[in-house]
Design a protein around this motif. Structure first.
Motif, mmCIF file in Angstrom:
data_model
loop_
_atom_site.group_PDB
_atom_site.id
_atom_site.type_symbol
_atom_site.label_atom_id
_atom_site.label_comp_id
_atom_site.label_asym_id
_atom_site.label_seq_id
_atom_site.Cartn_x
_atom_site.Cartn_y
_atom_site.Cartn_z
ATOM 1 N N MET A 206 0.392 -1.218 0.162
ATOM 2 C CA MET A 206 0.014 0.335 0.185
ATOM 3 C C MET A 206 1.079 1.219 -0.022
ATOM 4 O O MET A 206 0.293 2.365 -0.657
ATOM 5 C CB MET A 206 -0.584 0.050 0.701
ATOM 6 C CG MET A 206 -1.800 -1.185 1.494
ATOM 7 S SD MET A 206 -3.247 -0.701 -0.541
ATOM 8 C CE MET A 206 -2.276 -1.972 -1.294
ATOM 9 N N GLU A 207 2.041 0.789 1.078
ATOM 10 C CA GLU A 207 3.204 2.108 1.376
ATOM 11 C C GLU A 207 3.600 2.638 -0.791
ATOM 12 O O GLU A 207 3.999 3.682 -0.768
ATOM 13 C CB GLU A 207 3.556 2.517 2.211
ATOM 14 C CG GLU A 207 3.212 1.702 3.391
ATOM 15 C CD GLU A 207 4.076 2.300 4.590
ATOM 16 O OE1 GLU A 207 5.466 1.324 4.356
ATOM 17 O OE2 GLU A 207 3.752 2.577 5.520
ATOM 18 N N GLN A 208 3.720 1.380 -1.206
ATOM 19 C CA GLN A 208 4.931 1.502 -2.026
ATOM 20 C C GLN A 208 3.499 2.130 -3.212
ATOM 21 O O GLN A 208 4.142 3.087 -4.491
ATOM 22 C CB GLN A 208 5.091 0.784 -2.744
ATOM 23 C CG GLN A 208 6.628 -0.097 -2.288
ATOM 24 C CD GLN A 208 6.513 -1.162 -3.008
ATOM 25 O OE1 GLN A 208 6.066 -1.882 -3.640
ATOM 26 N NE2 GLN A 208 7.714 -2.029 -2.028
ATOM 27 N N LEU A 209 2.401 2.188 -3.096
ATOM 28 C CA LEU A 209 1.568 2.869 -4.115
ATOM 29 C C LEU A 209 0.833 4.142 -3.421
ATOM 30 O O LEU A 209 0.301 4.413 -4.558
ATOM 31 C CB LEU A 209 0.295 1.757 -4.532
ATOM 32 C CG LEU A 209 0.643 0.562 -5.472
ATOM 33 C CD1 LEU A 209 -0.436 -0.256 -5.454
ATOM 34 C CD2 LEU A 209 1.443 1.273 -6.573
ATOM 35 N N GLY A 210 1.607 4.384 -1.810
ATOM 36 C CA GLY A 210 0.996 6.097 -2.047
ATOM 37 C C GLY A 210 -0.690 5.636 -1.135
ATOM 38 O O GLY A 210 -0.938 7.144 -1.498
ATOM 39 N N GLY A 211 -0.659 5.012 -1.026
ATOM 40 C CA GLY A 211 -1.568 4.417 0.120
ATOM 41 C C GLY A 211 -1.695 4.539 1.786
ATOM 42 O O GLY A 211 -0.386 4.561 2.312
ATOM 43 N N THR A 212 -2.578 4.034 2.058
ATOM 44 C CA THR A 212 -2.618 3.540 3.436
ATOM 45 C C THR A 212 -3.173 2.362 3.946
ATOM 46 O O THR A 212 -4.241 1.666 2.995
ATOM 47 C CB THR A 212 -2.838 4.389 4.546
ATOM 48 O OG1 THR A 212 -4.054 4.648 4.033
ATOM 49 C CG2 THR A 212 -2.577 5.722 4.181
ATOM 50 N N LEU A 213 -2.500 1.643 4.576
ATOM 51 C CA LEU A 213 -3.137 0.026 5.456
ATOM 52 C C LEU A 213 -3.251 0.576 7.292
ATOM 53 O O LEU A 213 -2.740 0.976 7.580
ATOM 54 C CB LEU A 213 -2.489 -0.975 5.533
ATOM 55 C CG LEU A 213 -3.684 -1.888 5.918
ATOM 56 C CD1 LEU A 213 -4.243 -2.812 4.794
ATOM 57 C CD2 LEU A 213 -2.091 -3.804 5.613
ATOM 58 N N VAL B 276 -8.159 -1.547 6.954
ATOM 59 C CA VAL B 276 -8.410 -0.339 5.790
ATOM 60 C C VAL B 276 -7.315 -0.297 4.916
ATOM 61 O O VAL B 276 -6.268 0.027 5.553
ATOM 62 C CB VAL B 276 -9.033 0.488 7.004
ATOM 63 C CG1 VAL B 276 -9.702 1.981 6.080
ATOM 64 C CG2 VAL B 276 -10.499 0.955 7.982
ATOM 65 N N ALA B 277 -7.894 -0.212 3.786
ATOM 66 C CA ALA B 277 -6.561 -0.056 2.939
ATOM 67 C C ALA B 277 -7.457 0.869 1.906
ATOM 68 O O ALA B 277 -8.283 0.929 1.810
ATOM 69 C CB ALA B 277 -6.542 -1.172 2.282
ATOM 70 N N SER B 278 -6.884 1.843 1.527
ATOM 71 C CA SER B 278 -6.778 3.003 0.862
ATOM 72 C C SER B 278 -5.558 3.469 -0.208
ATOM 73 O O SER B 278 -4.333 3.502 0.246
ATOM 74 C CB SER B 278 -7.140 4.540 1.998
ATOM 75 O OG SER B 278 -7.252 5.388 0.964
ATOM 76 N N LEU B 279 -6.344 3.882 -1.397
ATOM 77 C CA LEU B 279 -5.219 3.856 -2.123
ATOM 78 C C LEU B 279 -6.009 4.987 -3.432
ATOM 79 O O LEU B 279 -7.090 5.476 -3.038
ATOM 80 C CB LEU B 279 -5.186 2.427 -3.888
ATOM 81 C CG LEU B 279 -4.398 1.639 -2.916
ATOM 82 C CD1 LEU B 279 -4.081 0.245 -4.242
ATOM 83 C CD2 LEU B 279 -2.505 2.497 -2.687
ATOM 84 N N PRO B 280 -4.789 6.462 -3.760
ATOM 85 C CA PRO B 280 -5.544 7.075 -4.837
ATOM 86 C C PRO B 280 -5.854 6.718 -5.262
ATOM 87 O O PRO B 280 -5.630 5.088 -6.079
ATOM 88 C CB PRO B 280 -4.122 8.374 -4.996
ATOM 89 C CG PRO B 280 -3.056 7.268 -4.053
ATOM 90 C CD PRO B 280 -3.549 5.336 -3.596
#
Length: 375
Positions: free
Chosen positions: A347-354, A367-371
């Motif tokens: 997730m962090e590599q794609l600019g997101g959060t977990l 909860v996983a969030s990605l742009p």
């Protein structure tokens, strides 16, 4: 950008040298001793040590420089009060980035110079006041100009850094999307040609074996065909991101929840909220892996009665959360296992959060969030 920083440093050096000459030339000629010349030369060398040889980061003024420069200036001021304005040269590096400090230094020097003239002669002429005011205005203008140049340089550098970061992120995303799309294409091609062909061969060999059950060569051929069919299906599954197919992530989550219910009896369902939007294939694959890992954890460890998978399409992000009503655990140990840690890194590599929210006896929510990146 490096050439711009070099140019900025050269302007700072020129600013320092010009003001050092301007503020010390007159007093040196009046005093006419070797010590003031040595102190002025020492101040120039001290500046060169800290800003020419060492080249500190832009905007950083080393404290040792200020202390040493201040002591050299105090030595000059002790020799003759005419060296009052030399303190402006010591503060030149500040003037480049802090306009208020520069203006205070200019006004202090102007006022100190007038006080010095009044102290020596008992009065100050209008010509001296006018000259001092013109020099102060010129100095203040220079300070303001160089400060604005420095500020614009910082803003431009920040914008360029942001643009480069955005371009790199876009290049990575496009590369990953291209790889994922190519894997999908290969999976479809293998499935539609090789796998289907092998399946037909197996069916024909099975039909032939019913007529010739004792034919050893036919038995070997059927075994080889079945093994190759299994291998081709394994390759197709490896190329596809989990169960993600042409139906997309929402349908893959529904299938995942149905399988969980069928195999374990856990009441599981998948909810889709927001307006459906096409997602990058790579993003869909990563979110599906998060869902699979969270469901697997709930299945193995949580002893849950209900699991809910929610996929939310928002304005600029897509959010997946997997909630179970199981036993929960200590959130401080959430990433102790390799599965969640790997998901977090992806997730962090794609600019997101977990995020993992849990507490003993209160269930768990991943909860996983990605742009949002459309394909």
């Amino acid at each position: 950008m490096e050439s711009w920083e070099r140019s900025r440093r050269l302007w700072q050096h020129a600013f320092f040298l010009s003001w050092l000459v301007l503020t010390s030339a007159g007093p040196v000629m009046e005093v006419g001793r070797v010590l003031p010349v040595a102190l002025v030369a020492g101040l120039a060398a001290w500046y060169a040590v800290w800003f020419v040889l060492r080249t500190p980061p832009v905007g950083e003024v080393p404290r040792p420089y200020v202390v040493g420069g201040g002591l050299l200036w105090l030595g000059l001021f002790a020799i003759d009060s005419s060296f009052l304005a030399v303190c402006l040269s010591v503060l030149v590096p500040y003037c480049m980035d802090a306009v208020r400090i520069g203006l205070v230094a200019v006004l202090s020097c102007a006022g100190g110079w007038l006080w010095h003239r009044h102290h020596e002669s008992g009065s100050v002429t209008w010509a001296e006041i006018a000259t001092t005011a013109l020099i102060a205005i010129s100095a203040a203008t220079s300070v303001g100009y160089f400060s604005s140049v420095a500020r614009q340089s910082d803003e431009r550098k920040e914008l360029i850094d942001q643009l480069q970061a955005a371009q790199e992120a876009r290049a990575v995303a496009e590369r990953q999307a291209g790889v994922a799309a190519e894997r999908q294409r290969l999976a479809r091609d293998i499935h539609d040609s090789l796998t289907q062909g092998l399946a037909s061969v197996v069916m024909l060999l099975e039909a032939a074996q019913e007529r010739l059950p004792d034919d050893r060569h036919l038995t070997h051929a059927l075994r080889a065909a079945r093994e190759n069919l299994t291998e081709s299906r394994r390759v197709v599954l490896a190329l596809r991101p989990g169960e993600l197919d042409d139906d997309g992530l929402p349908e893959a989550l529904r299938r995942l929840s149905r399988r969980l219910s069928d195999e374990t009896g856990i009441h599981a369902n998948a909810l889709i909220t927001g307006a459906l939007r096409p997602l990058d294939v790579h993003i869909q694959g990563e979110l599906l892996r998060v869902a699979q890992e969270a469901v697997a954890n709930a299945r193995r460890h949580a002893r849950a009665a209900q699991v809910t998978l929610t996929l939310s399409f928002m304005e600029d992000v897509v959010v997946l959360d997997v909630h179970d009503d199981g036993e929960g655990f200590d959130p401080d140990r959430a990433f102790a296992g390799h599965g969640l840690l790997i998901m977090l890194e992806r997730m962090e590599q794609l600019g997101g959060t977990l995020l993992v929210e849990s507490a003993p006896g209160e269930g768990t929510t991943v909860v996983a969030s990605l742009p949002m990146a459309t394909r």
